[in-house]
Design an enzyme around this catalytic site. Structure first.
Site, PDB file in Angstrom:
ATOM      1  N   GLU A 116       0.878  -1.076   0.146  1.00 57.88           N
ATOM      2  CA  GLU A 116       0.113   0.220   0.029  1.00 57.88           C
ATOM      3  C   GLU A 116       0.949   1.185  -0.041  1.00 57.88           C
ATOM      4  OE1 GLU A 116      -3.044  -0.053   3.045  1.00 57.88           O
ATOM      5  OE2 GLU A 116      -3.989  -1.845   2.303  1.00 57.88           O
ATOM      6  N   HIS A 244      -9.085   9.577   2.339  1.00 53.96           N
ATOM      7  CA  HIS A 244      -8.784   8.392   1.395  1.00 53.96           C
ATOM      8  C   HIS A 244      -8.739   8.964   0.040  1.00 53.96           C
ATOM      9  CE1 HIS A 244      -7.962   4.508  -0.130  1.00 53.96           C
ATOM     10  NE2 HIS A 244      -7.782   4.050   0.720  1.00 53.96           N
ATOM     11  N   ARG A 292      -0.813   8.932   1.542  1.00 53.78           N
ATOM     12  CA  ARG A 292      -2.369   9.361   1.505  1.00 53.78           C
ATOM     13  C   ARG A 292      -2.271  10.864   1.512  1.00 53.78           C
ATOM     14  NH1 ARG A 292      -5.712   5.155   4.709  1.00 53.78           N
ATOM     15  NH2 ARG A 292      -4.887   3.702   3.148  1.00 53.78           N
ATOM     16  N   HIS A 353     -11.666   9.781   5.868  1.00 55.77           N
ATOM     17  CA  HIS A 353     -11.464   8.281   6.079  1.00 55.77           C
ATOM     18  C   HIS A 353     -11.041   7.982   7.530  1.00 55.77           C
ATOM     19  CE1 HIS A 353     -10.478   4.244   5.138  1.00 55.77           C
ATOM     20  NE2 HIS A 353      -9.218   4.449   5.535  1.00 55.77           N
ATOM     21  N   ARG A 388      -1.508   9.245   9.114  1.00 56.47           N
ATOM     22  CA  ARG A 388      -1.498   7.897   9.245  1.00 56.47           C
ATOM     23  C   ARG A 388      -0.827   7.063   8.175  1.00 56.47           C
ATOM     24  NH1 ARG A 388      -5.161   3.285   8.840  1.00 56.47           N
ATOM     25  NH2 ARG A 388      -6.506   4.669   7.552  1.00 56.47           N
TER      26      ARG A 388
HETATM   27  P1  FAD Z   1     -14.702   0.787  15.467  1.00 57.22           P
HETATM   28  O1  FAD Z   1     -14.220  -0.339  14.744  1.00 57.22           O
HETATM   29  O2  FAD Z   1     -15.175   2.037  14.817  1.00 57.22           O
HETATM   30  O3  FAD Z   1     -15.584   0.643  16.697  1.00 57.22           O
HETATM   31  C1  FAD Z   1     -16.319   1.521  17.297  1.00 57.22           C
HETATM   32  C2  FAD Z   1     -17.231   1.058  18.233  1.00 57.22           C
HETATM   33  O4  FAD Z   1     -17.776   1.742  19.267  1.00 57.22           O
HETATM   34  C3  FAD Z   1     -18.512   0.255  17.848  1.00 57.22           C
HETATM   35  O5  FAD Z   1     -19.087  -0.825  18.337  1.00 57.22           O
HETATM   36  C4  FAD Z   1     -19.516   1.231  18.134  1.00 57.22           C
HETATM   37  O6  FAD Z   1     -21.013   0.930  18.159  1.00 57.22           O
HETATM   38  C5  FAD Z   1     -19.154   1.785  19.130  1.00 57.22           C
HETATM   39  N1  FAD Z   1     -19.525   3.257  19.812  1.00 57.22           N
HETATM   40  C6  FAD Z   1     -19.186   4.162  19.290  1.00 57.22           C
HETATM   41  N2  FAD Z   1     -20.104   5.304  19.864  1.00 57.22           N
HETATM   42  C7  FAD Z   1     -20.661   4.544  20.967  1.00 57.22           C
HETATM   43  C8  FAD Z   1     -21.478   5.200  21.867  1.00 57.22           C
HETATM   44  N3  FAD Z   1     -21.692   6.441  22.120  1.00 57.22           N
HETATM   45  N4  FAD Z   1     -22.083   4.281  22.986  1.00 57.22           N
HETATM   46  C9  FAD Z   1     -21.800   2.925  22.706  1.00 57.22           C
HETATM   47  N5  FAD Z   1     -20.946   2.472  21.763  1.00 57.22           N
HETATM   48  C10 FAD Z   1     -20.492   3.355  20.813  1.00 57.22           C
HETATM   49  N6  FAD Z   1      -7.199   0.421   8.837  1.00 57.22           N
HETATM   50  C11 FAD Z   1      -6.094  -0.372   8.805  1.00 57.22           C
HETATM   51  O7  FAD Z   1      -5.410  -0.514   9.508  1.00 57.22           O
HETATM   52  N7  FAD Z   1      -6.201  -1.288   7.623  1.00 57.22           N
HETATM   53  C12 FAD Z   1      -7.488  -0.922   6.673  1.00 57.22           C
HETATM   54  O8  FAD Z   1      -7.150  -1.777   5.644  1.00 57.22           O
HETATM   55  C13 FAD Z   1      -8.351  -0.156   6.895  1.00 57.22           C
HETATM   56  N8  FAD Z   1      -9.255  -0.216   5.960  1.00 57.22           N
HETATM   57  C14 FAD Z   1     -10.462   0.855   6.272  1.00 57.22           C
HETATM   58  C15 FAD Z   1     -11.471   0.853   5.398  1.00 57.22           C
HETATM   59  C16 FAD Z   1     -12.560   1.606   5.846  1.00 57.22           C
HETATM   60  C17 FAD Z   1     -13.784   1.572   4.788  1.00 57.22           C
HETATM   61  C18 FAD Z   1     -12.559   2.285   7.017  1.00 57.22           C
HETATM   62  C19 FAD Z   1     -13.715   3.095   7.399  1.00 57.22           C
HETATM   63  C20 FAD Z   1     -11.528   2.306   7.678  1.00 57.22           C
HETATM   64  C21 FAD Z   1     -10.409   1.297   7.628  1.00 57.22           C
HETATM   65  N9  FAD Z   1      -9.317   1.290   8.159  1.00 57.22           N
HETATM   66  C22 FAD Z   1      -8.275   0.603   8.053  1.00 57.22           C
HETATM   67  C23 FAD Z   1      -9.600   2.068   9.564  1.00 57.22           C
HETATM   68  C24 FAD Z   1      -9.692   1.273  10.658  1.00 57.22           C
HETATM   69  O9  FAD Z   1     -10.640   0.133  10.191  1.00 57.22           O
HETATM   70  C25 FAD Z   1     -10.316   1.715  12.131  1.00 57.22           C
HETATM   71  O10 FAD Z   1      -9.423   2.636  12.209  1.00 57.22           O
HETATM   72  C26 FAD Z   1     -10.154   1.011  13.140  1.00 57.22           C
HETATM   73  O11 FAD Z   1     -11.236  -0.301  12.779  1.00 57.22           O
HETATM   74  C27 FAD Z   1     -11.249   1.424  14.300  1.00 57.22           C
HETATM   75  O12 FAD Z   1     -11.242   0.394  15.232  1.00 57.22           O
HETATM   76  P2  FAD Z   1     -11.965   0.860  16.736  1.00 57.22           P
HETATM   77  O13 FAD Z   1     -11.946  -0.298  17.328  1.00 57.22           O
HETATM   78  O14 FAD Z   1     -11.100   2.013  17.257  1.00 57.22           O
HETATM   79  O15 FAD Z   1     -13.354   1.508  16.427  1.00 57.22           O
HETATM   80  C1  SIN Z   2      -7.434   0.619   2.375  1.00 58.46           C
HETATM   81  O1  SIN Z   2      -7.753  -0.331   2.156  1.00 58.46           O
HETATM   82  O2  SIN Z   2      -7.240   1.588   1.216  1.00 58.46           O
HETATM   83  C2  SIN Z   2      -7.524   1.230   3.612  1.00 58.46           C
HETATM   84  C3  SIN Z   2      -6.571   1.101   4.350  1.00 58.46           C
HETATM   85  C4  SIN Z   2      -6.281   2.034   5.579  1.00 58.46           C
HETATM   86  O3  SIN Z   2      -7.080   2.877   5.596  1.00 58.46           O
HETATM   87  O4  SIN Z   2      -5.411   1.801   6.457  1.00 58.46           O
END
Ligand code: FAD
Ligand code: SIN
Length: 533
Positions: A116, A244, A292, A353, A388
């Site tokens: 990537e 993104h 990015r 993103h 990032r």
């Molecule tokens: P999340 O996975 O967002 O979980 C948040 C949780 O908090 C959920 O359960 C939600 O219900 C809960 N919540 C929120 N507010 C409240 C509230 N008020 N009360 C109760 N519960 C609440 N990162 C990578 O490293 N590699 C990738 O390939 C990648 N691809 C991505 C592709 C997309 C389309 C997106 C959107 C992001 C991507 N990212 C990637 C970023 C990564 O997915 C996220 O940064 C990461 O998953 C965040 O995880 P988290 O556990 O912090 O939060």
């Molecule tokens: C992607 O698959 O392009 C997202 C990867 C990331 O946000 O880390």
């Protein structure tokens, strides 16, 4: 009032990994995990590209991954934190593999490592283009095997409980502020519960929904960051919003925007203008695989100078069978919109993103409020700095979930539940008469942030955003103090707070660095400053 030893707000990769780690070691502790919709919905679920980790030591080294992360972060990463995450990352990845997560393998049974933007080696472990879906599935299944993890779906955390609720005046400089749990809206009964916890971990993810175009699901409204801010915890780096470069352009409009993974460019796809000309050579020698911030700014600039609504990603020269095997979801999505990636270029636009800033945490994941930790995208751990590196966030969440779990296990027996926490005061509030007040403000917020606090900023735009946001803030606070709580109103209030914090931090940074670019200060300052709120 419900009493729990540990309250985990959020069930994405950060919250679930943490909960499993505690449950593995202590069957006697009660662990309450909240999600505001259901346990399968999160940012995690949508991750496509994968997890960056030094895996093949014949070609890759920790030093290279550290250097790539620091280079992307543009001077603002905490080098010690980068070293911790890169070096501890592979062990954490092995753990989730042992918990049942699948990653794609080659014919020789080695892991198939992807490439990537900003990475100098192939090091992205992935499960087709559904890596996040697979991780979320495995973690939910694993968490459900522990009797002492209770996951509450449709429980919306409204505010953290500190000494403030016990009648003390608390400011951002008050010493020894501590967290004793949270007030939570049960979306089925519409009542506000008090959850009294010895320790609380905020894992609520990002805030992409403050923008009109975002790859983030609708849950990404920055609730946890706003709650910590109201609880007088420290935040930092809020100006660094990552766009993104390649969300799928869909003139019909979608929320969220569908992502075309950066891994597609790692696979050989090339960014082009609508008339098929390459343009990245004007911006960076790494071309379509530059970090990015550079690629998103280049696309934004090309779109503006050419007056185009989108640019293109050309995949037509790639091996079709291998592409479909690696990116089945992206292929299907394109075909569903009548775009055959092997007959025409895929139209793409940048979309909000990832929020690099958030709750300021130390090397153990502790926030500035006692008994309150934060993990995952809602934090500013020091890993990402001003931008990032792709696929570093899933890794960060796993590494810090482990560190926080270790610290909680060492300290939890010294804590007791707080006595005398009052119930939520809903006196003199009435049901909302017009939901339009909330939905319209929501649209206004997205317009303000997209028009004035996007990829390119200026003093005039930021000041205009601040004025408009102040008005929205006043109107929403008025509504909040007189209306029965709904998730929509809470989210609006949180998003306005996040919008204001992004805008204020951006206005404070009088230079261009990483993801923050302003036409008033296009150069970098020769000293490094962190915007702490
Ligand atoms: P999340 O996975 O967002 O979980 C948040 C949780 O908090 C959920 O359960 C939600 O219900 C809960 N919540 C929120 N507010 C409240 C509230 N008020 N009360 C109760 N519960 C609440 N990162 C990578 O490293 N590699 C990738 O390939 C990648 N691809 C991505 C592709 C997309 C389309 C997106 C959107 C992001 C991507 N990212 C990637 C970023 C990564 O997915 C996220 O940064 C990461 O998953 C965040 O995880 P988290 O556990 O912090 O939060
Ligand atoms: C992607 O698959 O392009 C997202 C990867 C990331 O946000 O880390």
């Amino acid at each position: 009032m419900k009493k729990t030893d540990i309250l985990v707000i959020g069930a994405g990769i950060a919250g679930l990994t943490f909960a499993i780690k505690i449950a593995e070691k202590r069957k006697d502790l009660t662990i309450t995990v909240l999600t505001k919709t259901n346990r399968s919905e999160s940012n995690t679920r949508y991750a496509q590209g994968g997890v960056a980790a030094v895996w093949n030591k014949d070609i890759d080294t920790y030093e290279k991954h550290i250097a790539d992360t620091l280079d992307a972060g543009d001077g603002l990463c905490d080098k010690e934190v980068v070293e911790i995450v890169v070096k501890e990352g592979p062990i954490r990845v092995k753990e989730i593999i042992n918990w049942g997560t699948r990653f794609d393998k080659t014919k020789d049974d080695d892991y198939d490592l992807g490439m990537e933007g900003g990475h100098s080696e192939y090091r992205i472990l992935h499960y087709k283009d559904l890596t996040g879906w697979e991780i979320q599935r495995a973690l939910v299944e694993k968490a459900q095997t522990y009797k002492n993890i209770e996951i509450f779906d449709h429980f919306f955390a409204v505010d953290l409980i500190t000494q403030h609720q016990l009648g003390r005046v608390v400011t951002r400089v008050t010493p020894n502020v501590a967290c004793y749990g949270a007030y939570v809206l049960d979306l089925e009964t519409r009542t506000i519960e008090t959850i009294n916890a010895k320790t609380t971990i905020v894992c609520t993810g990002g805030a992409g929904q403050i923008y009109r175009n975002t790859t983030n699901p609708v849950i990404a409204t920055g609730d946890g960051i706003a709650m910590v801010y109201r609880a007088k915890g420290r935040l930092e780096n809020m100006e660094f919003v990552q766009f993104h470069p390649t969300a799928l352009y869909n003139p019909a409009g979608e929320n969220p925007d569908f992502l075309v993974s950066e891994a597609v460019r790692g696979f050989g796809a090339i960014l082009k203008t609508q008339d098929g000309k390459e343009f990245m050579q004007k911006y960076d020698e790494r071309l379509s695989l530059a970090p990015r911030d550079i690629v998103a700014r280049a696309i934004d600039n090309e779109m503006k100078t050419r007056g185009d609504d989108y640019l293109c990603l050309d995949c037509q020269h790639l091996d079709k069978e291998a592409f479909i095997k690696h990116f089945p979801t992206i292929y299907d999505k394109c075909m569903s919109l009548g775009i055959d990636p092997f007959k025409q270029m895929i139209p793409v636009v940048p979309a909000a993103h990832y929020l690099c800033g958030g709750v300021k945490t130390d090397q153990i994941g502790r926030s500035s409020v006692q008994r309150l930790y934060a993990c995952g995208e809602c934090t500013s751990s020091g890993l990402h700095g001003a931008n990032r590196l792709a696929s570093n966030s899933l890794l960060e969440a796993m590494v810090f979930a482990h560190r926080i779990a270790k610290d909680v296990l060492e300290n939890i027996d010294d804590y007791d539940w707080m006595e005398g926490i009052p119930g939520w005061n809903a006196k003199s509030t009435t049901d909302p008469k017009e939901m339009v007040l909330i939905t319209q403000s929501n649209k206004e917020l997205k317009e303000i942030m997209s028009s004035y606090v996007g990829i390119v900023r200026s003093n005039v735009r930021l000041n205009r955003a601040k004025d408009r946001l102040t008005l929205l803030y006043r109107e929403t606070e008025q509504l909040y103090s007189t209306t029965t709580l709904s998730p929509q109103l809470c989210e609006l209030r949180n998003m306005i707070t996040i919008g204001y914090l992004v805008t204020s931090s951006a206005a404070m940074r009088r230079e261009s660095r990483g993801l923050h670019y302003t036409t008033d200060y296009p150069e970098q300052m020769d000293y490094i400053e962190t915007m702490i709120l």
